[in-house]
Design a protein around this motif. Structure first.
Motif, mmCIF file in Angstrom:
data_model
loop_
_atom_site.group_PDB
_atom_site.id
_atom_site.type_symbol
_atom_site.label_atom_id
_atom_site.label_comp_id
_atom_site.label_asym_id
_atom_site.label_seq_id
_atom_site.Cartn_x
_atom_site.Cartn_y
_atom_site.Cartn_z
ATOM 1 N N ALA A 59 0.823 -1.206 0.000
ATOM 2 C CA ALA A 59 0.000 0.000 0.000
ATOM 3 C C ALA A 59 0.858 1.258 0.000
ATOM 4 N N ALA A 60 2.022 1.206 0.680
ATOM 5 C CA ALA A 60 2.918 2.360 0.696
ATOM 6 C C ALA A 60 3.349 2.715 -0.720
ATOM 7 N N ALA A 61 3.641 1.695 -1.524
ATOM 8 C CA ALA A 61 3.984 1.938 -2.920
ATOM 9 C C ALA A 61 2.747 2.305 -3.731
ATOM 10 N N SER A 104 1.952 5.891 -3.755
ATOM 11 C CA SER A 104 2.847 6.644 -4.639
ATOM 12 C C SER A 104 2.411 6.498 -6.092
ATOM 13 N N TYR A 105 2.075 5.261 -6.486
ATOM 14 C CA TYR A 105 1.581 5.038 -7.846
ATOM 15 C C TYR A 105 0.311 5.849 -8.093
ATOM 16 N N ALA A 106 -0.568 5.893 -7.094
ATOM 17 C CA ALA A 106 -1.838 6.594 -7.256
ATOM 18 C C ALA A 106 -1.616 8.089 -7.472
ATOM 19 N N GLU A 107 -0.659 8.683 -6.748
ATOM 20 C CA GLU A 107 -0.389 10.110 -6.941
ATOM 21 C C GLU A 107 0.106 10.379 -8.356
ATOM 22 N N PHE A 108 1.018 9.546 -8.834
ATOM 23 C CA PHE A 108 1.528 9.728 -10.186
ATOM 24 C C PHE A 108 0.441 9.486 -11.230
ATOM 25 N N ALA A 109 -0.385 8.466 -11.020
ATOM 26 C CA ALA A 109 -1.425 8.138 -11.985
ATOM 27 C C ALA A 109 -2.401 9.290 -12.156
ATOM 28 N N GLY A 110 -2.633 10.058 -11.086
ATOM 29 C CA GLY A 110 -3.517 11.214 -11.165
ATOM 30 C C GLY A 110 -2.879 12.411 -11.844
ATOM 31 N N MET A 111 -1.536 12.433 -11.883
ATOM 32 C CA MET A 111 -0.823 13.549 -12.516
ATOM 33 C C MET A 111 -0.408 13.255 -13.947
ATOM 34 N N ILE A 112 0.021 12.003 -14.203
ATOM 35 C CA ILE A 112 0.578 11.637 -15.506
ATOM 36 C C ILE A 112 -0.234 10.470 -16.061
ATOM 37 N N PRO A 113 -1.395 10.751 -16.636
ATOM 38 C CA PRO A 113 -2.258 9.668 -17.127
ATOM 39 C C PRO A 113 -1.809 9.133 -18.489
ATOM 40 N N PHE A 132 4.608 -11.173 -0.703
ATOM 41 C CA PHE A 132 4.599 -9.818 -1.257
ATOM 42 C C PHE A 132 4.396 -9.854 -2.766
ATOM 43 N N PHE A 133 4.943 -10.894 -3.397
ATOM 44 C CA PHE A 133 4.854 -10.978 -4.844
ATOM 45 C C PHE A 133 3.453 -11.357 -5.306
ATOM 46 N N ALA A 134 2.527 -11.527 -4.364
ATOM 47 C CA ALA A 134 1.132 -11.791 -4.714
ATOM 48 C C ALA A 134 0.271 -10.547 -4.522
ATOM 49 N N VAL A 135 0.860 -9.445 -4.083
ATOM 50 C CA VAL A 135 0.044 -8.267 -3.775
ATOM 51 C C VAL A 135 0.482 -7.024 -4.543
ATOM 52 N N PHE A 136 1.189 -7.229 -5.654
ATOM 53 C CA PHE A 136 1.463 -6.087 -6.490
ATOM 54 C C PHE A 136 0.814 -6.305 -7.833
ATOM 55 N N GLY A 137 0.346 -5.979 -8.675
ATOM 56 C CA GLY A 137 -0.450 -6.209 -9.865
ATOM 57 C C GLY A 137 -1.002 -4.900 -10.326
ATOM 58 N N TYR A 138 -1.251 -4.001 -9.343
ATOM 59 C CA TYR A 138 -1.754 -2.673 -9.705
ATOM 60 C C TYR A 138 -0.698 -1.893 -10.494
ATOM 61 N N ASP A 139 0.603 -2.240 -10.315
ATOM 62 C CA ASP A 139 1.646 -1.520 -11.056
ATOM 63 C C ASP A 139 1.517 -1.808 -12.547
ATOM 64 N N ALA A 140 1.209 -3.071 -12.907
ATOM 65 C CA ALA A 140 0.999 -3.401 -14.316
ATOM 66 C C ALA A 140 -0.295 -2.765 -14.824
ATOM 67 N N MET A 141 -1.326 -2.743 -13.978
ATOM 68 C CA MET A 141 -2.588 -2.125 -14.369
ATOM 69 C C MET A 141 -2.403 -0.639 -14.662
ATOM 70 N N SER A 142 -1.531 0.033 -13.920
ATOM 71 C CA SER A 142 -1.351 1.477 -14.107
ATOM 72 C C SER A 142 -0.725 1.816 -15.452
ATOM 73 N N THR A 143 -0.161 0.811 -16.156
ATOM 74 C CA THR A 143 0.382 1.083 -17.486
ATOM 75 C C THR A 143 -0.724 1.396 -18.480
ATOM 76 N N ALA A 144 -1.978 1.076 -18.132
ATOM 77 C CA ALA A 144 -3.106 1.316 -19.028
ATOM 78 C C ALA A 144 -3.736 2.684 -18.812
ATOM 79 N N ALA A 145 -3.045 3.590 -18.130
ATOM 80 C CA ALA A 145 -3.613 4.905 -17.810
ATOM 81 C C ALA A 145 -4.079 5.646 -19.054
ATOM 82 N N ALA A 194 8.684 6.420 1.972
ATOM 83 C CA ALA A 194 9.940 5.900 2.527
ATOM 84 C C ALA A 194 9.768 4.463 3.028
ATOM 85 N N ILE A 195 8.589 4.163 3.574
ATOM 86 C CA ILE A 195 8.308 2.783 3.995
ATOM 87 C C ILE A 195 8.331 1.859 2.782
ATOM 88 N N GLY A 196 7.744 2.330 1.672
ATOM 89 C CA GLY A 196 7.761 1.545 0.450
ATOM 90 C C GLY A 196 9.176 1.278 -0.037
#
Length: 477
Positions: free
Chosen positions: A78-80, A83-92, A235-248, A423-425
């Motif tokens: 979630a910490a990461a 961060s992805y969510a902030e960027f996704a809202g700025m750089i779609p 941990f490797f089962a809970v990231f997937g949203y990073d690939a989804m964000s490529t479809a912005a 920083a936690i991320g």
């Protein structure tokens, strides 16, 4: 002087407000709504985590505290995700971590993370295809269907095996789906994700009535440290949203929808993971859970063997959506890098009517099929993980840098707890990297050296920013 120009070149950044979508032949169609984006995210997160990792970690690493392992991994992820969510809202725009790194940390950093993700995402597709192939074999065996040995696995995985034909077909089928156009592909993904979630909910609801609370004692049979070690695995089962964000760039309203889709998909997946872990370790003592087919054996242990085949079907459906999400991710990163000129523009051409990068999609489909068909799953899996974690590090650092460098930029979503949450991320991702084997580091280093050669031989001089700077210099002269 040449050294100064070189440093300026590799650090050049494209202003966020000037990031363009490119020529008409290099544009993607904005057709995805919030529900479809969330489905793609859930599709990328829920898969092997429930049907394979939960049982393996419960049995040999954390016991009933596998629940805590998933919670720890979820908090770190979630910490990461913030961060992805902030960027996704700025750089779609397409490209996710590659695009964010390029815009904030410079061209070389963007190149490295993009080059890195090309290998990681492709390898994940191959690994998942091999995993699904195993479930296909299980189901066909249960139906009494005997297939030729040569097509049942890669060389070295068993006597007489020459190719994992099921895995090859799955990779090519996923590529075909993506070439149909993002709207049609996303509809298929949404339907499959709904079916997958329904299967998981059925497993949870039925299993809930067969929980024996004595199985939760002891809750930490391997100590608290076991729960943390388990977190590194799941941990490797809970990231997937990073690939989804490529479809912005294919979202109808990316600035509003992408941040929500990232958070919704992670939240939905974490709730299902936690409930599934409670059911699994409550139905059967952790020491008796099968590391490879945890839920199947758990239901057999309470007299419900009929659900085993249903779970196998659910596993196939669940893992297939992971293939879709990560192949979507790698094709959009490759497309974005090519449109920016870091790779030949030929790859950035889209289909004239479907507006998807067909060339890149088929190349990735064939590449992942070759890996899946001819490499054992262990060797294929070693190509993954490190790149995803480094992408998390880059994105979390970049969001901190940009918040202080350009605080005035409009942000649809703001990462909370700045700079501590990102920083936690960073810290958690770097900690997880220490668990990776030296062979993984060696393969990663070789891949990066190849990337460096390509960057300085081609990308450094041919990127859009390089051509713009050369044009400016020519005008001044």
């Amino acid at each position: 002087m040449a050294g100064l120009r070189m440093r300026q070149g590799v650090l050049r950044r494209k202003p966020i407000e000037q990031i363009e979508e490119g020529a008409p032949s290099e544009q993607l169609t904005r057709s995805l709504g919030l529900g479809q984006l969330t489905a793609i995210g859930v599709g990328g997160i829920i898969g092997a985590g429930i049907f394979a990792l939960a049982g393996a970690v419960a049995n040999g690493t954390a016991g009933p505290a596998v629940l805590v392992s998933f919670l720890i991994a979820g908090v770190a992820s979630a910490a990461a995700a913030f961060s992805y969510a902030e960027f996704a809202g700025m750089i779609p725009k397409a490209g996710s971590a590659y695009t964010y790194g390029y815009a904030v940390l410079g061209e070389l950093a963007g190149w490295f993370i993009g080059w890195d993700l090309l290998l990681e995402y492709t390898a994940i597709v191959a690994v998942v295809a091999i995993g699904i192939s195993g479930y296909f074999g299980f189901l066909l065996g249960a139906l009494g269907v005997d297939l030729p040995v040569w097509m049942l696995g890669a060389p070295g995985t068993g006597e007489g095996r020459q190719v994992d034909l099921f895995a090859v077909i799955l990779c090519l089928f996923t590529a075909y789906l993506l070439t149909l156009g993002i709207k049609n592909a996303a509809r298929f993904e949404t339907v499959v994700v709904v079916l997958k979630v329904l299967v998981v909910l059925l497993v949870i609801v039925v299993g809930f009535f067969h929980i024996d609370t004595s199985n939760y004692n002891p809750f930490f049979p391997y100590g608290v440290g076991g729960a943390f070690t388990g977190a590194a695995t799941v941990f490797f089962a809970v990231f997937g949203y990073d690939a989804m964000s490529t479809a912005a760039e294919e979202s109808k309203d990316a600035q509003r929808h992408m941040p929500k889709a990232i958070m919704y998909s992670l939240a939905i997946s974490m709730v299902l993971y936690v409930l599934a872990c409670l059911v699994l370790t409550g139905m059967q003592n952790y020491s008796e859970v099968d590391p490879e087919s945890g839920f199947s054996t758990a239901f057999e242990s309470v007299g419900l063997p009929g659900l085993a085949n249903l779970i196998a079907v659910g596993a196939i459906i669940g893992i297939l959506t992971v293939m879709f999400t990560f192949m979507l991710g790698v094709t959009r990163v490759w497309f974005s890098m090519s449109r920016d000129g870091l790779l030949p523009k030929w790859f950035a051409k889209t289909h004239p009517t479907r507006h998807v990068p067909v060339r890149v999609t088929w190349i990735v489909g064939v590449g992942s099929a070759l890996i899946a068909g001819f490499l054992p799953i262990g060797e294929a899996a070693e190509l993954t993980n490190i790149g995803i974690l480094l992408a998390f590090v880059v994105v979390c650092i970049a969001v901190i840098v940009l918040r202080y460098r350009q605080p005035e930029l409009p942000r649809q979503f703001r990462c909370p707890g700045m700079p501590f949450v990102p920083a936690i991320g960073v810290a958690f991702s770097l900690w997880l990297i220490t668990f990776l084997a030296w062979q993984t580091w060696l393969r990663f280093a070789v891949w990066l050296v190849i990337g460096l050669v390509i960057y300085f031989a081609y990308s450094y001089r041919n990127s859009n920013l390089a051509r713009e700077s050369e044009g400016g210099a020519t005008k001044e002269q």
